[in-house]
Design a protein around this motif. Structure first.
Motif, mmCIF file in Angstrom:
data_model
loop_
_atom_site.group_PDB
_atom_site.id
_atom_site.type_symbol
_atom_site.label_atom_id
_atom_site.label_comp_id
_atom_site.label_asym_id
_atom_site.label_seq_id
_atom_site.Cartn_x
_atom_site.Cartn_y
_atom_site.Cartn_z
ATOM 1 N N GLY A 36 0.464 28.848 -27.941
ATOM 2 C CA GLY A 36 -0.134 30.166 -27.761
ATOM 3 C C GLY A 36 0.613 31.013 -26.746
ATOM 4 N N MET A 37 1.179 30.373 -25.735
ATOM 5 C CA MET A 37 2.035 31.050 -24.755
ATOM 6 C C MET A 37 3.236 30.137 -24.535
ATOM 7 S SD MET A 37 0.511 33.958 -23.572
ATOM 8 C CE MET A 37 0.843 34.307 -21.847
ATOM 9 N N SER A 38 4.420 30.631 -24.826
ATOM 10 C CA SER A 38 5.626 29.823 -24.681
ATOM 11 C C SER A 38 6.678 30.599 -23.907
ATOM 12 C CB SER A 38 6.174 29.418 -26.061
ATOM 13 O OG SER A 38 6.494 30.570 -26.831
ATOM 14 N N LEU A 39 7.690 29.882 -23.463
ATOM 15 C CA LEU A 39 8.800 30.507 -22.746
ATOM 16 C C LEU A 39 10.052 30.398 -23.605
ATOM 17 C CD1 LEU A 39 8.211 29.202 -19.104
ATOM 18 C CD2 LEU A 39 7.581 31.427 -20.074
ATOM 19 N N GLU A 40 10.668 31.523 -23.867
ATOM 20 C CA GLU A 40 11.870 31.600 -24.688
ATOM 21 C C GLU A 40 13.087 31.704 -23.789
ATOM 22 O OE1 GLU A 40 14.008 35.029 -27.364
ATOM 23 O OE2 GLU A 40 11.831 34.897 -27.448
ATOM 24 N N ALA A 41 13.961 30.701 -23.824
ATOM 25 C CA ALA A 41 15.188 30.703 -23.040
ATOM 26 C C ALA A 41 16.323 31.208 -23.916
ATOM 27 C CB ALA A 41 15.497 29.305 -22.522
ATOM 28 N N ARG A 42 16.948 32.298 -23.508
ATOM 29 C CA ARG A 42 18.012 32.924 -24.293
ATOM 30 C C ARG A 42 19.364 32.415 -23.802
ATOM 31 N NH1 ARG A 42 16.011 39.084 -25.608
ATOM 32 N NH2 ARG A 42 14.187 38.440 -26.823
ATOM 33 N N CYS A 43 20.078 31.772 -24.710
ATOM 34 C CA CYS A 43 21.294 31.046 -24.339
ATOM 35 C C CYS A 43 22.559 31.814 -24.725
ATOM 36 C CB CYS A 43 21.306 29.675 -25.010
ATOM 37 S SG CYS A 43 19.883 28.645 -24.576
ATOM 38 N N ALA A 64 26.735 25.586 -26.696
ATOM 39 C CA ALA A 64 26.808 24.581 -25.631
ATOM 40 C C ALA A 64 25.596 24.670 -24.715
ATOM 41 C CB ALA A 64 28.099 24.766 -24.832
ATOM 42 N N GLU A 65 25.146 25.872 -24.407
ATOM 43 C CA GLU A 65 23.970 26.009 -23.542
ATOM 44 C C GLU A 65 22.709 25.589 -24.280
ATOM 45 O OE1 GLU A 65 21.896 29.059 -20.358
ATOM 46 O OE2 GLU A 65 23.190 29.902 -21.924
ATOM 47 N N ILE A 66 22.618 25.926 -25.571
ATOM 48 C CA ILE A 66 21.481 25.454 -26.373
ATOM 49 C C ILE A 66 21.422 23.939 -26.339
ATOM 50 C CG2 ILE A 66 20.573 25.229 -28.719
ATOM 51 C CD1 ILE A 66 21.587 28.057 -29.268
ATOM 52 N N MET A 113 20.937 40.693 -18.858
ATOM 53 C CA MET A 113 20.059 40.104 -19.874
ATOM 54 C C MET A 113 18.939 39.308 -19.217
ATOM 55 S SD MET A 113 20.918 37.205 -22.773
ATOM 56 C CE MET A 113 20.965 35.874 -21.570
ATOM 57 N N GLN A 114 17.709 39.524 -19.681
ATOM 58 C CA GLN A 114 16.588 38.732 -19.205
ATOM 59 C C GLN A 114 16.717 37.331 -19.780
ATOM 60 O OE1 GLN A 114 12.733 40.633 -19.477
ATOM 61 N NE2 GLN A 114 11.696 38.661 -19.735
ATOM 62 N N LYS A 115 16.809 36.331 -18.924
ATOM 63 C CA LYS A 115 17.081 34.970 -19.362
ATOM 64 C C LYS A 115 15.904 34.339 -20.086
ATOM 65 C CE LYS A 115 19.378 31.088 -19.559
ATOM 66 N NZ LYS A 115 20.584 30.967 -20.415
ATOM 67 N N ILE A 116 14.700 34.510 -19.551
ATOM 68 C CA ILE A 116 13.523 33.848 -20.099
ATOM 69 C C ILE A 116 12.468 34.893 -20.433
ATOM 70 C CG2 ILE A 116 11.690 32.174 -19.644
ATOM 71 C CD1 ILE A 116 13.653 30.700 -17.839
ATOM 72 N N LEU A 123 14.107 23.809 -11.693
ATOM 73 C CA LEU A 123 15.135 24.212 -10.738
ATOM 74 C C LEU A 123 16.419 23.416 -10.942
ATOM 75 C CD1 LEU A 123 13.001 24.491 -7.466
ATOM 76 C CD2 LEU A 123 13.813 26.359 -8.908
ATOM 77 N N GLU A 124 16.272 22.176 -11.407
ATOM 78 C CA GLU A 124 17.428 21.319 -11.659
ATOM 79 C C GLU A 124 18.120 21.680 -12.972
ATOM 80 O OE1 GLU A 124 18.295 16.503 -11.978
ATOM 81 O OE2 GLU A 124 16.313 17.277 -12.480
ATOM 82 N N VAL A 125 17.347 22.006 -13.987
ATOM 83 C CA VAL A 125 17.893 22.220 -15.327
ATOM 84 C C VAL A 125 18.605 23.563 -15.456
ATOM 85 C CG1 VAL A 125 17.225 22.641 -17.737
ATOM 86 C CG2 VAL A 125 16.300 20.664 -16.501
ATOM 87 N N PHE A 126 17.993 24.617 -14.906
ATOM 88 C CA PHE A 126 18.559 25.955 -15.071
ATOM 89 C C PHE A 126 19.544 26.271 -13.957
ATOM 90 C CE2 PHE A 126 14.661 26.135 -17.546
ATOM 91 C CZ PHE A 126 15.093 26.791 -18.686
ATOM 92 N N GLU A 127 20.388 27.260 -14.198
ATOM 93 C CA GLU A 127 21.381 27.677 -13.219
ATOM 94 C C GLU A 127 20.839 28.829 -12.372
ATOM 95 O OE1 GLU A 127 24.771 28.665 -15.562
ATOM 96 O OE2 GLU A 127 25.314 26.580 -15.936
ATOM 97 N N ASP A 128 21.387 28.970 -11.162
ATOM 98 C CA ASP A 128 21.017 30.048 -10.248
ATOM 99 C C ASP A 128 19.504 30.075 -10.026
ATOM 100 O OD1 ASP A 128 21.020 32.257 -8.590
ATOM 101 O OD2 ASP A 128 21.266 33.705 -10.224
#
Length: 300
Positions: free
Chosen positions: A229-236, A240-242, A1-4, A175-180
């Motif tokens: 206008g341009m955003s990043l969608e993080a798929r959880c 708990a991850e949300i 799955m594409q994360k972002i 880098l701190e907030v996300f995993e891997d």
């Protein structure tokens, strides 16, 4: 799955734009992913009943989403899409890589505007920055095959205006907030350049999961910055991850709505469950979603 997933706000033309991008790139496709319901719309959405809501575009395995809405927001160059044309992807044929770069450049420049002309620069034998007919900014670069391999398409963040010289801090936070995660290159300007101080970032890249991103501080004064206008969608994966990402990223309470937030560096994020499309098929899901700030999966 594409994360972002990079999301692009479209002014009632998402399906048209998706078809355009699918026609520009080899092996690309677009599709209507979801539609507005006929009931439960807010007043400003009434004219969109039954129309596409989101349009997916796949470019060389990288997914982007076009949000079909009104003229409330528009893309700007603070977020662009970098395209790396690596001769190794053309069996080592630099001429073929350059030819495809030029073909795609011509498609984007037709009806668009050139931000940096397509020519040789110290960092690339062929590079250009163009804003297409839909307002989306693209950087096209002929890549040095001896460099570290990178994907064909990389979202690029440019920190200017109110967030000038904050690229390094933003990347460190992500880098701190996300995993891997992994920091790739980070190259400072080394001397004051326009609004950039000597420690500002001239170029950097970083990895979240299997995806690479770029970040830099602007070297010229900018009258724009990040918007919806341009955003990043993080798929959880789950609630708990949300909850974790929402707590870690949200910095502007007034901007919280329907899973959208603005972080401490002005970047707009959508924090959503990975099966958002499936959830939106539930009865009255749209009406349940609209009043939410942080998404609560069980309430959709």
């Amino acid at each position: 799955m594409q994360k972002i997933v990079t999301n692009i706000w479209s002014n009632r033309n998402a399906e048209e734009a998706g078809a355009f991008y699918a026609g520009v790139f080899p092996n690309a496709r677009s599709w209507v992913e979801s539609r507005y319901p006929f009931e439960g719309l807010l007043e400003f959405q009434q004219g969109l009943a039954g129309e596409p809501l989101t349009v997916g575009v796949d470019i060389d395995g990288e997914r982007i989403t076009l949000i079909n809405a009104g003229d409330e927001f528009a893309p700007n160059p603070s977020v662009s899409l970098m395209l790396n044309f690596d001769p190794l992807d053309f069996d080592g044929d630099a001429v073929a890589a350059r030819a495809q770069l030029d073909t795609i450049w011509e498609a984007f420049a037709d009806g668009g505007s050139v931000l940096m002309p397509l020519q040789e620069y110290p960092f690339s034998a062929r590079y250009g920055w163009v804003q297409d007919r839909y307002g989306v900014s693209w950087q096209l670069m002929l890549t040095d095959p001896e460099g570290d391999p990178r994907p064909f398409l990389i979202p690029a963040l440019m920190f200017g205006g109110p967030v000038q010289n904050r690229a390094a801090a933003a990347v460190d936070r992500y880098l701190e907030v996300f995993e891997d995660t992994e920091l790739g290159q980070r190259v400072p300007y080394g001397q004051p350049t326009g609004p950039a101080n000597e420690d500002a970032v001239m170029f950097s890249d970083f990895r979240i999961g299997e995806q690479w991103f770029m970040a830099m501080d602007s070297g010229v004064e900018q009258d724009f910055s990040f918007t919806c206008g341009m955003s990043l969608e993080a798929r959880c994966e789950d609630q708990a991850e949300i909850d974790r990402l929402w707590e870690a990223l949200s910095a502007v309470p007034a901007a919280e709505q329907c899973g959208w937030l603005v972080d401490a560096f002005g970047m707009n994020w959508q924090i959503v469950p990975k099966n958002m499309g499936e959830l939106m098929e539930r009865p009255n899901a749209f009406q349940h979603l609209m009043p939410m700030k942080k998404i609560i999966i069980s309430d959709i």
